[in-house]
Scaffold this motif. Structure first.
Motif: not given
Length: 129
Positions: A9-19, A21-33
């Motif tokens: 039930g868990g999951s792991k997010w990665s951004l540019n090959g580095k682990q 947290p979910n809030h950093k992914i959300d911020a990247f998607v919202k702010d950068k994209r």
């Protein structure tokens, strides 16, 4: 962006090959994209398709406005809605005040007639003395 979902039930997010947290992914998607994941018109996850289909035309317009760039169109629309409500409330208040004025004018006319009758009666009483 990648996500590994575990059977537990868990999951792991990665951004540019580095682990990350979910809030950093959300911020990247919202702010950068500039993708608003919570807006059904811009990002429609499969589990939210039925929610999108149930939107009324008014709700669909609002969601579409929110999806455009920096929400400026939505903010203008909300401003116009708020100002329209204020204008409507002011118009209702003006009409209510006009009605109160008409009632007060009618009462004033009635009191004037009463005063004239009283003055006439008093004049007759003085003439009779």
């Amino acid at each position: 962006i990648s996500r590994i979902i575990y059977k537990t039930g868990g999951s792991k997010w990665s951004l540019n090959g580095k682990q990350a947290p979910n809030h950093k992914i959300d911020a990247f998607v919202k702010d950068k994209r500039n993708i608003k994941v919570d807006n059904l018109c811009q990002f429609l996850a499969q589990d939210r398709v039925s929610e999108f289909a149930r939107l009324t035309p008014k709700e669909l317009l609002i969601e579409t406005e929110k999806a455009i760039e920096d929400d400026q169109l939505y903010k203008w629309h909300q401003f116009l809605i708020d100002e329209g409500e204020k204008a409507s409330n002011s118009q209702n208040e003006i009409e209510n005040l006009r009605q109160v004025l008409r009632q007060d004018e009618n009462e004033l006319e009635s009191l004037k007639r009463t005063i004239e009758q009283f003055a006439s009666k008093k004049k007759m009483e003085e003439e009779m003395r």
